[in-house]
Design a protein around this motif. Structure first.
Motif, short mmCIF file in Angstrom:
data_model
loop_
_atom_site.label_atom_id
_atom_site.label_comp_id
_atom_site.label_asym_id
_atom_site.label_seq_id
_atom_site.Cartn_x
_atom_site.Cartn_y
_atom_site.Cartn_z
N PRO A 111 11.72 3.80 -2.59
CA PRO A 111 11.36 3.30 -1.27
C PRO A 111 10.62 2.27 -1.05
O PRO A 111 9.75 1.86 -1.76
CB PRO A 111 10.94 4.70 -0.86
CG PRO A 111 11.23 5.76 -2.11
CD PRO A 111 11.54 5.01 -3.28
N GLY A 112 10.59 1.62 0.27
CA GLY A 112 9.79 0.65 0.52
C GLY A 112 8.25 0.74 0.44
O GLY A 112 7.53 -0.12 0.16
N SER A 113 7.79 1.94 0.70
CA SER A 113 6.56 2.60 0.59
C SER A 113 5.79 2.46 -0.83
O SER A 113 4.62 2.17 -1.06
CB SER A 113 6.11 3.81 1.11
OG SER A 113 6.88 4.74 0.40
N GLY A 114 6.70 2.54 -1.89
CA GLY A 114 6.45 2.21 -3.03
C GLY A 114 6.75 1.42 -3.99
O GLY A 114 6.55 1.14 -5.35
N GLY A 166 13.65 -1.78 3.99
CA GLY A 166 12.66 -1.91 3.06
C GLY A 166 12.78 -1.32 1.59
O GLY A 166 12.03 -1.38 0.71
N ASP A 167 13.74 -0.37 1.52
CA ASP A 167 14.35 0.20 0.38
C ASP A 167 14.95 -0.67 -0.66
O ASP A 167 15.60 -1.48 -0.24
CB ASP A 167 14.92 1.46 0.63
CG ASP A 167 14.12 2.65 1.35
OD1 ASP A 167 13.09 2.40 1.63
OD2 ASP A 167 14.89 3.56 1.68
N GLU A 208 17.11 2.96 3.51
CA GLU A 208 16.28 2.52 4.87
C GLU A 208 15.91 1.16 4.57
O GLU A 208 15.82 0.44 3.71
CB GLU A 208 15.09 3.57 5.03
CG GLU A 208 15.45 4.82 5.05
CD GLU A 208 15.93 5.47 6.55
OE1 GLU A 208 15.54 4.61 7.53
OE2 GLU A 208 16.56 6.36 6.53
N ASP A 253 9.57 7.31 -6.64
CA ASP A 253 8.39 6.99 -5.61
C ASP A 253 7.62 5.86 -5.52
O ASP A 253 7.35 5.16 -4.49
CB ASP A 253 7.51 8.14 -5.17
CG ASP A 253 8.33 9.57 -4.99
OD1 ASP A 253 9.42 9.38 -4.23
OD2 ASP A 253 8.10 10.54 -5.29
N ARG A 254 7.39 5.36 -6.71
CA ARG A 254 6.39 3.99 -6.97
C ARG A 254 7.20 3.25 -8.08
O ARG A 254 7.66 3.76 -8.95
CB ARG A 254 5.19 4.32 -7.57
CG ARG A 254 4.40 2.96 -7.60
CD ARG A 254 2.82 3.75 -7.95
NE ARG A 254 2.70 4.16 -9.38
CZ ARG A 254 2.59 3.40 -10.47
NH1 ARG A 254 2.47 2.15 -10.51
NH2 ARG A 254 2.47 4.23 -11.83
#
Length: 384
Positions: free
Chosen positions: A33-36, A187-188, A185, A13-14
């Motif tokens: 993931p791109g968010s992390g 950004g991943d 996805e 996740d990060r």
């Protein structure tokens, strides 16, 4: 009996670099993931600009385009054009031209075409190099874009980071029927270690991803020797290359004579192998490797900068220097040059630049101003 489903890869996740190295580096694949992820290793707009530049600069086997089962020798305007402006507009135009036929665009050495692409990839890899050391073999960047896999996937000798720019590519890792599956996805970031087979399944709409390959094998004996002794361009050849029709021995030369092109090449290698020349070649290669971020070759330099007496400059890149066989060599951003500045003068000037201080051009000697001009072309200094 129904087939055993292929399990998905682990998800982090990060992006914790230390945890990544302990659990996954050289061991097993993982998806971040791109968010992390933090700062992205690539930007879609910059990558598209790099693809356009690559399409306009012919180079051996750099750009490939497949349409259906055919590898096109001359794709023409099926390659990205400056007026397209983005992957989205390029895809709309391309899909009208190819109708429903699957296509794939492949650009090797993407970072060599666009300086911002190199900058981002270098910044991403710097965190890895801090922990595992920078490998002697340079990292590679390859763009994949389309609705199907290219007919001939490049062989990447090493670990791979795949960054998805757009679309939803489906990746299978491991031998047929085994291993893992992933569908990153935009950004991943997907990682898999060296030696793990992979395959990309067809997708719609088109997907775009950049493969960042990191060498994990020791260099072969003599790796780099060819670059140190390379003769470069040959003015005697109409194509500016060594070899060609004039390589044949003419009858009047006799069996004991060398054709001119071989005689010139032999003379070059003798000169390049002399202790002083070889020492300088080794120093240049060491300086390039110390400043290229592990991505080579680097983008070509820009035009040298032009400064007036009223200008002041500041370094935005670290500048290194060394003395080899009586000459001072300077390097930044993977490029090297020679300077007439003395060692004390060079040490004082680069000390100011590397400290982040402003340097007033009007106070410098002509050799120092010439050096700043070349460093501006390397993109190592900027005008304030």
């Amino acid at each position: 009996m129904s087939p055993v489903p292929i399990p998905p890869v682990d998800v982090m996740d990060r992006f914790d670099q230390d945890l990544f190295l302990a659990r996954y580096w050289d061991r097993r694949p993982v998806l971040i993931p791109g968010s992390g992820l933090g700062p992205a290793p690539f930007d879609a707009h910059e990558v598209f600009e790099g693809a356009v530049i690559a399409a306009q600069r012919p180079a051996a086997d750099r750009v490939g385009f497949t349409l259906g089962p055919r590898l096109l020798r001359d794709p023409g305007d099926l390659l990205p054009q400056p007026e397209d402006g983005s992957f989205a507009r390029y895809d709309r135009r391309l899909l009208r031209q190819v109708e429903r036929e699957p296509f794939a665009l492949l650009v090797r050495g993407l970072h060599t075409c666009h300086h911002p692409v190199w900058l981002r990839a270098r910044a991403f890899l710097a965190q890895l190099w801090d922990r595992v050391g920078q490998p002697l073999l340079g990292a590679t960047t390859t763009l994949f874009h389309g609705t199907t896999s290219p007919g001939r996937l490049p062989y990447i000798r090493g670990a791979t980071f795949l960054y998805t720019l757009l679309g939803h590519p489906r990746i299978r890792l491991g031998p047929d029927g085994q291993g893992w599956s992933a569908r990153p996805e935009p950004g991943d970031l997907l990682y898999w270690p060296a030696g793990l087979p992979y395959a990309a399944e067809p997708c719609s709409p088109p997907a775009a991803a950049v493969h960042l390959g990191v060498g994990r094998t020791a260099p072969r004996p003599g790796e780099g020797l060819r670059q140190m002794l390379a003769p470069g361009s040959n003015p005697a050849s109409p194509q500016g290359r060594w070899g060609g029709d004039d390589i044949h021995v003419r009858e009047e030369d006799g069996l004991h004579g060398l054709p001119p092109v071989l005689a010139e090449a032999l003379a070059h290698h003798r000169e390049a192998a002399r202790p002083a020349a070889l020492e300088r070649s080794l120093a240049r290669q060491a300086l390039r490797h110390a400043t290229d971020g592990g991505l080579r070759p680097v983008p070509p330099p820009a035009r040298p900068g032009y400064f007036t007496d009223d200008d002041a400059v500041r370094a935005v890149e670290r500048v290194l220097w060394t003395e080899a066989a009586g000459r001072r060599l300077v390097a930044a951003c993977g490029h090297t040059l020679e300077t007439d500045l003395t060692a004390p003068e060079l040490s004082a000037l680069l000390g100011l630049l590397n400290s982040g201080a402003e340097v007033a051009v009007g106070e410098l000697t002509p050799p120092a101003r010439s050096l700043l001009s070349r460093l501006a072309g390397f993109r190592a200094v900027v005008r304030l």
